[in-house]
Write an enzyme that holds these catalytic residues in place. Structure first.
Site, PDB file in Angstrom:
ATOM      1  N   HIS A  44       0.818  -1.211   0.000  1.00 17.75           N
ATOM      2  CA  HIS A  44       0.000   0.000   0.000  1.00 17.75           C
ATOM      3  C   HIS A  44       0.852   1.262   0.000  1.00 17.75           C
ATOM      4  CE1 HIS A  44      -3.861   2.008   0.640  1.00 17.75           C
ATOM      5  NE2 HIS A  44      -3.254   2.796   1.510  1.00 17.75           N
ATOM      6  N   LYS A  86      -6.590  14.240  -6.968  1.00 19.60           N
ATOM      7  CA  LYS A  86      -6.064  12.891  -6.821  1.00 19.60           C
ATOM      8  C   LYS A  86      -7.223  11.934  -6.567  1.00 19.60           C
ATOM      9  CE  LYS A  86      -2.579  10.222  -4.252  1.00 19.60           C
ATOM     10  NZ  LYS A  86      -1.705  10.214  -3.054  1.00 19.60           N
ATOM     11  N   HIS A  90     -10.058   2.973  -1.012  1.00 20.41           N
ATOM     12  CA  HIS A  90     -10.269   2.545   0.371  1.00 20.41           C
ATOM     13  C   HIS A  90     -11.100   1.272   0.318  1.00 20.41           C
ATOM     14  CE1 HIS A  90      -9.890   4.334   4.620  1.00 20.41           C
ATOM     15  NE2 HIS A  90      -8.716   4.285   4.052  1.00 20.41           N
ATOM     16  N   ARG A 111      -7.765  15.465   2.575  1.00 20.27           N
ATOM     17  CA  ARG A 111      -6.550  15.968   3.235  1.00 20.27           C
ATOM     18  C   ARG A 111      -5.376  16.005   2.263  1.00 20.27           C
ATOM     19  NH1 ARG A 111      -8.440  12.597   7.135  1.00 20.27           N
ATOM     20  NH2 ARG A 111      -6.778  11.082   6.836  1.00 20.27           N
ATOM     21  N   GLN A 240     -10.054   2.681  10.198  1.00 21.41           N
ATOM     22  CA  GLN A 240     -10.037   3.959  10.911  1.00 21.41           C
ATOM     23  C   GLN A 240     -11.455   4.457  11.167  1.00 21.41           C
ATOM     24  OE1 GLN A 240      -8.928   3.294   7.823  1.00 21.41           O
ATOM     25  NE2 GLN A 240      -6.863   4.058   7.501  1.00 21.41           N
ATOM     26  N   GLY A 534      -1.953   9.443  -8.548  1.00 22.03           N
ATOM     27  CA  GLY A 534      -2.606   8.143  -8.653  1.00 22.03           C
ATOM     28  C   GLY A 534      -2.384   7.268  -7.441  1.00 22.03           C
TER      29      GLY A 534
END
Length: 733
Positions: A44, A86, A90, A111, A240, A534
């Site tokens: 990741h 961007k 998830h 963010r 999260q 990306g």
């Protein structure tokens, strides 16, 4: 400390990885250091399986301000302003906990955008689920996942005050074990007020801002770098938990901070949290850093250095400030009621030195970890055979199906019908800049008040086509999002990608990835749509079943004169034309009809001509004042697209030409449907000829029925099928 092999296994590190760690440290690592290496070298964070195929992407044009390598890409949009954007995945978190996973995906991508100094102004999403049409366990599960994901996206985005103005939702059985949630955000920034994720200047303070750190999200980056199985249900703590109200405060505090000359750099604490943000900031600058972990604001008792470095608690940033301005920064964040703590400083040691109550608990050279992660040259199949196991499509399987009944089934299928149940949950008009209604054809458009222009945004991927031919599928995905922008009268400028694939340990999956990357390179270069940012998401596999290759592409384009946007404004009496390349070839390979009615999607596919694609875009630019509506002919072919034009514009049509099934429902790129006043026919023909394109009249608008060849469908029935069926499916089953 427990057996080293068990620790390595828990952290998804190989024995080769451990040898590299020993070589870098010249000693055995402690548990904190192993956790840091594990996170930073995860798939990741490090792109260790994909990096070699990403090299060579077309990333430069005159309008590119910032390409890949930063938090987000930036293009010049005129008037001294840039568009920052961007897209990221998830996927794994959203499958485990759909609301929290999707919500924090939205928060994370926002963010990435505002950490560069931009105010977010628009979001898109690309979400993909399994078969929701069956009243069985899979169908029930994916309706639950869909509801949770949509609720998470809307819950976070709406609270942030950022409109979600478009997107795509698709359903394929290949996603039964792995859903995809790809989030895109775009922001606007002054070109002379861009901030980057760097930490330099010996003695400059390192400041933690935002929410307190908890234990949520521990191991998130590592979890997202592995396949799923029955044990994956135990991973819920790795997801999260987001708080959009805190993020809204963080956004406003950061934008206020950016107005003053107080900082050197700023970085989001995203995947791998404090670990990735600190190492990446120091790594980009060749610096070192000292961090006192006991000074990190904590919301749980008994936390330790391992947890603090690997927590992925949301709404946090790391700042490298200019020495002497600490108090001003503290005042700004205190005003916005956010935690703000000086936790360290920049050094010239080239090392990350971590302290816990004045005792050093970890010391790692920065560059070998952040900039020189392992590169895996995984086996790539030279002769993939996965398609050999699939029976080929047989045209005989659909010949006896009535064309009218076929169109009705298509219009109410989840692949085509209105997703208003989804997008009406999103606030798509907040900030008062949205120029197009959700759910229509082509790109979504947002007004940019700062420079009196508009931006067109689109996201797309046909995973069925990518499964049959990954390179061609990727080429067509890039072209399709550019075409969507052209359909609004815009000029495509750049793309961001989110490359979702199966298990990279499967050599055929790596072949799919390599081919898709080649396709993106070919299309972006030839269409002058550079890749500026990306994300790669691998290990989308459950119980050894990989998803279809899904290289999602999002594009941004400019509309210099917003008043001249091509609107959806077809009228009774308009002529409808097909504009396409000469010698257009139609096929059923990877088509919607093959999926819904055939025995297989495996068949000959129609390939794109990028030269003809560019000519179609030029035609639209020159002719936009003469066009009332413009639609891309893709899913479901001509009959479906013409029906949608009628449905959206509340007008029937008459097409009395004799058309066979392939002409009605076959699919091919390089073709669009436009409606215009008959008086403009001669002009449109001249422009088509200039660009070596074929323009032919196919229908006339009028009446209360959709009449296409032997199809005669009442407009009211078509509208009911299209607008009501998705909501009924979701709520009734």
């Amino acid at each position: 400390m427990q057996d080293i092999q068990s620790i390595l296994q828990q952290h998804k590190l190989s024995n080769d990885d451990y040898k590299k760690i020993l070589n870098i440290l010249n000693r055995e690592p402690n548990l904190v250091e192993i956790g840091i290496f594990s996170a930073m070298w995860s798939e990741h964070c490090s792109y260790k399986s994909s990096k070699i195929y990403l090299n060579g992407f077309h990333t430069k044009e005159d309008w590119v301000i910032q390409g890949p390598g930063e938090n987000a890409g930036i293009i010049d949009i005129g008037g001294g302003y840039g568009a920052v954007f961007k897209m990221e995945s998830h996927n794994h978190p959203s499958f485990i906990e759909p609301y929290a996973g999707a919500a924090t995906g939205v928060g994370g991508i926002m963010r990435d955008v505002f950490t560069m100094g931009a105010r977010p102004v628009a979001s898109l999403n690309s979400i993909r689920f399994g078969d929701i049409t069956k009243n069985n366990e899979i169908g029930k599960k994916h309706r639950y996942l869909l509801k949770g994901v949509v609720s998470g996206i809307s819950g976070y985005g709406n609270c942030m005050g950022v409109p979600t103005i478009g997107g795509e939702t698709t359903f394929e059985s290949c996603y039964n074990g792995n859903i995809l949630v790809n989030a895109f955000t775009l922001g606007i920034v002054k070109n002379n007020e861009i901030f980057y994720g760097k930490a330099e200047g010996v003695g400059n303070p390192v400041i933690y801002v935002g929410s307190k750190t908890g234990r949520d999200g521990l191991g998130g980056a590592v979890m997202s770098s592995d396949s799923f199985n029955e044990d994956s249900k135990k991973l819920r703590p790795a997801v999260q938990v987001g708080d959009p109200f805190t993020e809204k405060l963080l956004l406003e505090a950061c934008l206020e901070l950016f107005k003053e000359d107080l900082i050197v750099g700023i970085q989001d604490m995203g995947a791998a949290g404090l670990t990735s943000s600190s190492f990446e900031m120091a790594g980009r600058s060749g610096s070192g850093m000292i961090i006192h972990l006991d000074k990190v604001p904590m919301r749980e008792e008994g936390m330790n250095p391992y947890e603090l470095m690997l927590s992925e608690s949301q709404e946090r940033m790391l700042i490298c400030a200019k020495k002497g301005y600490e108090n001003k920064i503290l005042e700004i964040f205190k005003k916005w009621e956010l935690d703000c703590a000086i936790i360290g400083e920049v050094t010239n040691s080239g090392k990350m030195e971590l302290y816990w109550y004045n005792e050093k608990c970890a010391e790692i050279p920065v560059q070998p970890l952040s900039e020189k992660s392992p590169i895996l040259r995984r086996e790539v199949s030279q002769n993939p055979t996965y398609l050999d196991k699939i029976e080929s499509f047989k045209i005989d399987s659909i010949l006896d199906i009535n064309n009218g009944e076929m169109l009705e089934e298509i219009l109410k299928s989840p692949d085509i019908n209105s997703k208003s149940w989804i997008y009406e949950q999103y606030d798509n008009t907040i900030q008062n800049n949205t120029m197009t209604k959700a759910g229509k054809s082509g790109a979504s458009v947002i007004r940019i008040k700062e420079n009196d222009k508009a931006l067109a945004l689109s996201v797309y991927c046909n995973s069925r086509l990518c499964y049959i031919n990954p390179k061609e599928g990727a080429i067509q995905a890039v072209a399709k999002v550019g075409r969507d922008i052209a359909l609004k009268g815009g000029i495509p400028l750049a793309i961001t990608d989110c490359l979702n694939f199966g298990n990279p340990e499967n050599s055929e999956v790596m072949w799919q990835f390599k081919e898709a990357c080649e396709g993106i390179k070919i299309a972006s270069k030839n269409l002058k749509m550079p890749v500026v940012s990306g994300n790669v998401s691998l290990y989308n596999q459950t119980d050894n079943i990989d998803i279809y290759p899904t290289p999602s592409i999002a594009a941004v384009g400019i509309i210099d004169e917003p008043s001249k946007i091509i609107k959806d404004n077809s009228k009774d009496g308009n002529s409808v034309y097909i504009l396409c390349k000469n010698n257009l070839e139609l096929n059923f390979g990877a088509s919607l009809v093959a999926k819904l009615f055939g025995n297989s999607i495996k068949a000959e596919i129609s390939k794109i001509s990028l030269e003809d694609e560019l000519n179609i875009w030029k035609f639209l630019q020159v002719s936009k004042d003469k066009i009332d509506s413009a639609y891309d002919i893709h899913k479901g072919g001509l009959a479906t697209t013409l029906a949608k034009l009628c449905i959206f514009n509340n007008v029937g049509c008459i097409c009395d030409k004799k058309l066979d099934k392939l002409e009605l429902f076959g699919e091919s790129p390089n073709q669009i449907l436009i409606s215009a006043n008959k008086q403009n026919t001669e002009f449109l023909l001249q422009i088509a000829e200039k660009y070596n394109l074929c323009l032919r009249e196919i229908a006339t608008l009028g009446g209360n029925n959709i009449q296409i060849s032997d199809i005669n469908l009442p407009l009211s029935k078509a509208q009911t099928l299209f607008f009501d069926s998705f909501k009924e499916l979701i709520e009734d089953l």
